[in-house]
Scaffold this active site. Structure first.
Site, PDB file in Angstrom:
ATOM      1  N   TYR A  18       0.850  -1.196   0.000  1.00 11.75           N
ATOM      2  CA  TYR A  18       0.000   0.000   0.000  1.00 11.75           C
ATOM      3  C   TYR A  18       0.884   1.243   0.000  1.00 11.75           C
ATOM      4  O   TYR A  18       1.732   1.426   0.891  1.00 11.75           O
ATOM      5  CB  TYR A  18      -0.883  -0.011   1.239  1.00 11.75           C
ATOM      6  N   TYR A  78      -5.555   5.422  -7.257  1.00  4.69           N
ATOM      7  CA  TYR A  78      -5.861   5.278  -5.829  1.00  4.69           C
ATOM      8  C   TYR A  78      -7.283   4.769  -5.710  1.00  4.69           C
ATOM      9  O   TYR A  78      -8.246   5.533  -5.757  1.00  4.69           O
ATOM     10  CB  TYR A  78      -5.707   6.630  -5.138  1.00  4.69           C
TER      11      TYR A  78
END
Lengths: 390, 364
Positions: A294, A344
């Protein structure tokens, strides 16, 4: 004891395009992604009996079910803590499948995060509510510390101080992600790599974070189909087996602001996830060919490498040096370009990339992938997965 | 009242000197006599006043009782002294300030801010404006100069009376007024203003019968909008509940409070309802020394944050008491902030209701 490890799989992935302005509702994005994932798996809406999403998702399970034409649901669940939910949705789905609560569960995440509500913008309401979160935020928001970049920058400064990391070390993460995105046609930054000099020259967002340390903002949706490994083997695609799945929260955990524990240089909750993953998988970091970490902000990519055991404490800067996390490096990280480069979608697009790497169909395919590690949002209670080739 | 008020916030650089010079001239002139009471001290007016004030003393209204009393005749209540020389609302032209020097009469159009009636401490006898009747008294032109400069608001702050003797029916007291003080400009909760003080002495039948000190604040009502005491609401106020109220109450008193378990003594910040060490819900606090040092920090540049001017620094501050707290570092350039920098706490008012604990560099 019932286990989902090895007995469940991701059988289908689907996504919308990744943009800055989708021009359509978040519910429509969700429906499109679910249709795409079902098509990919070779299943229809009537096969779905479970839905899982994030607590932050604006599309209720029943609304998605109505749009897609899903009938009876026997399992619906939400996973909390922002982007930390990503891999947790798959864990919840796998638990439901392994225990017989549901047979086919779709996990989804859909938002207009760029054209709608932007998470990077200050939200004055954060500290005003008398909930436990509002009270927690009230130690920070009134002081002007109220954006995700600022919260992460506070950790980053301490990490730099303790371990001697520099802004250039963070920049090498951004350069690697943009290199990968440059050759991924689905990535927003397709064809647009950056140099370390450009990273250093980009404007301050919250010192020590430059603009290019921060992931982009995107509109889009991703959906994943989870079912039993046995069933998945009969479907259209090569299954990505769920070897391990875990959620984790650490002692004295807060949302993005765990400044009151340890020395502020680690992510203990990711350590919790990592230990669980390796325990379930029966192997360790050395058996992973690529990792999807991430990357909402570059510094936490370094910290994750350490928490997950790819290197020792404070040593990640050596791992990212000389292209160590690039596609041809020692550990290719985020071959799709990550959230810095591709989009994203709150970590959900990273899980889809892991599935492609296992299938061998990624734009930037790593050779001989047997196991892929995936992580979810950092700085918050989080989650992780190990997906494997069947 | 002569000139239009200047725009709020536009300073007149020579005003203070001119006002001071005028006041000194008037003070040097000393006592200025006003006109004697328009009507002699009389029973009907005493009866109205006594009824209104709830004064049932028969010495003021009952001739028989008064005759039997210490004065041997009806006497006026001493507190009526202003009444006898107070001009009507219109204020007869040409009257000197002495009568109005009671501070009693204002003009209908000269209200204080928001039309609020202004009362001095307990006197209750003066209108919303401290101005005497128009005329050439020693305070009129000082007050007029303040009006002209925009200090149009007025509030009476002091009224102190002393009485030498009782007035009898038929007497016609004469006031004499002298300007005795001017101070300012001062920043007050109402706005910037000047305090003007004068003394009135009443004479009757060749002797002094009463004295009064009267003081008003003449203030700039427009200034209220820009003073730090009346700010826009701070947009980033904290949530406060039973578990955290002690902290914010401490901040309001200039104390940095750290929760302390009433049973095991463990310090904890941020605070919470139950001690994680011993499960006790008994809570107390210690007041921190107010010193600390930067444990980590950021400098916020983008995007803009409501209530803050970028760039600004925020730190995790390590306290010598053993806990950490987050706070902005102010009164120094963000670039000067560094890990290990000594800090001390300060308290800054963010709006009418919120004070925040912030941090400033500390000399070691």
């Amino acid at each position: 004891m019932v286990s989902f490890s090895g007995s469940t799989a991701v059988a289908g992935i689907g996504a919308t395009e990744f943009s800055k302005q989708s021009g359509r509702s978040e519910l429509r994005l969700a429906a499109e992604a679910v249709f795409a994932a079902l098509d990919d798996a070779g299943l229809g809406p009537s096969d779905v009996d479970g839905l899982v999403t994030y607590t932050q998702d604006a599309n209720d399970e029943i609304a998605v079910a109505r749009e897609v034409g899903i009938g009876d649901l026997t399992f619906f669940s939400r996973v909390h803590y922002g982007g930390g939910a990503a891999c947790g949705t798959v864990m919840h789905a796998a638990m439901a499948v392994a225990t017989g609560v549901a047979e086919t569960v779709v996990c989804y995440r859909a938002f207009n995060e760029r054209s709608g509500r932007r998470y990077g913008r200050p939200d004055p309401g954060l500290g005003g509510a008398p909930s436990s979160l509002g009270l927690e935020m009230s130690w920070h928001v009134p002081q002007g510390l109220m954006t995700p970049a600022a919260w992460v920058a506070m950790f980053a400064r301490r990490y730099m101080h303790v371990h001697g990391a520099t802004s250039e070390d963070f920049g090498r993460v951004a350069v690697a992600m943009r290199r990968h995105a440059a050759t991924n046609p689905a990535a927003w930054f397709h064809g647009r790599p950056i140099t370390l000099a450009e990273h250093q020259a980009s404007r301050w967002i919250v010192d020590p974070l430059h603009l290019l340390d921060c992931c982009q903002e995107s509109d889009g949706a991703v959906a994943l189909v989870v079912t039993s490994a046995e069933r998945a083997r009969d479907l259209r695609r090569t299954p990505a087996l769920i070897t391990a799945a875990a959620q984790g929260s650490g002692a004295e955990q807060m949302m993005m602001t765990s400044y009151y524990r340890d020395d502020m240089t680690g992510l203990p909750e990711m350590g919790v996830v990592g230990r669980r993953l390796w325990e379930q998988a029966g192997f360790g970091p050395e058996d992973v060919q690529t990792a999807v970490l991430y990357d909402h902000f570059t510094p936490f990519v370094l910290v994750q490498l350490e928490e997950l055991g790819f290197c020792g404490r404070g040593e990640a800067r050596h791992l990212v040096a000389d292209g160590g996390i690039e596609i041809d490096g020692r550990l290719p990280v985020n071959p799709h370009g990550g959230q810095l480069g591709e989009a994203y979608i709150h970590g959900m697009n990273g899980i889809a990339e892991a599935v492609r790497q296992v299938r061998g169909t990624a734009a930037n395919q790593v050779a001989d992938v047997r196991n892929v590690l995936v992580t979810a949002g950092t700085g918050v209670p989080t989650s992780g997965l190990v997906l494997s080739a069947g | 009242m002569t000139a239009a008020n200047p725009p709020a916030g536009v300073p007149d650089p020579g005003f203070h000197e001119r006002l001071t010079a005028l006041a000194e001239k008037r003070m040097a002139a000393g006592e200025v006599y006003g006109e004697a009471a328009a009507d002699p001290v009389n029973l009907p007016m005493i009866r109205h006043w006594a009824a209104a004030m709830g004064d049932a003393n028969p010495l003021h209204t009952d001739a028989e009782a008064a005759a039997a009393g210490v004065h041997g005749e009806i006497v006026a209540p001493p507190a009526m002294i202003q009444v006898w020389t107070m001009p009507g609302l219109a204020g007869p032209a040409g009257r000197t300030g002495g009568d109005g020097g009671s501070g009693g009469q204002g003009r209908a159009g000269d209200q204080g801010p928001g039309g609020r009636a202004v009362q001095a401490g307990g006197s209750g006898e003066h209108g919303p404006d401290g101005r005497p009747g128009s005329g050439g008294g020693p305070i009129d032109d000082v007050l007029a100069a303040l009006d002209a400069a925009g200090y149009t608001g007025v509030v009476a702050t002091n009224c102190e009376q002393t009485y030498d003797r009782y007035l009898r029916l038929g007497e016609r007291p004469v006031p004499a007024t002298r300007l005795t003080g001017l101070s300012g400009p001062k920043r007050t909760a109402l706005g910037e203003g000047y305090f003007v003080t004068w003394n009135v002495t009443w004479y009757s039948e060749g002797e002094r019968v009463a004295q009064m000190l009267f003081r008003v604040l003449k203030f700039h009502p427009e200034g209220r909008k820009t003073t730090p005491d009346t700010r826009q609401p701070y947009p980033l106020g904290p949530a406060v509940n039973d578990d955290t109220a002690f902290f914010w109450e401490g901040v309001a008193r200039g104390e940095l409070r750290i929760q302390r378990c009433a049973d095991c003594g463990e310090l904890r910040h941020p605070p919470g309802p139950v001690c994680p060490s011993c499960r006790s819900a008994g809570r107390t606090y210690v007041v921190a020394s107010g010193e600390g040092e930067v444990y980590s920090y950021v400098v916020h540049h983008n995007p803009p944050v409501p209530g803050w001017e970028t760039p600004f620094a925020v730190a995790v501050v390590q306290l010598p008491e053993g806990v950490r707290i987050v706070g902005a570092v102010v009164d120094c350039a963000p670039a000067e902030v560094g890990i290990g920098m000594p800090l001390r706490v300060t308290y800054r008012q963010k709006d009418d209701n919120l004070i925040l604990p912030l941090w400033v560099p500390r000399e070691t």
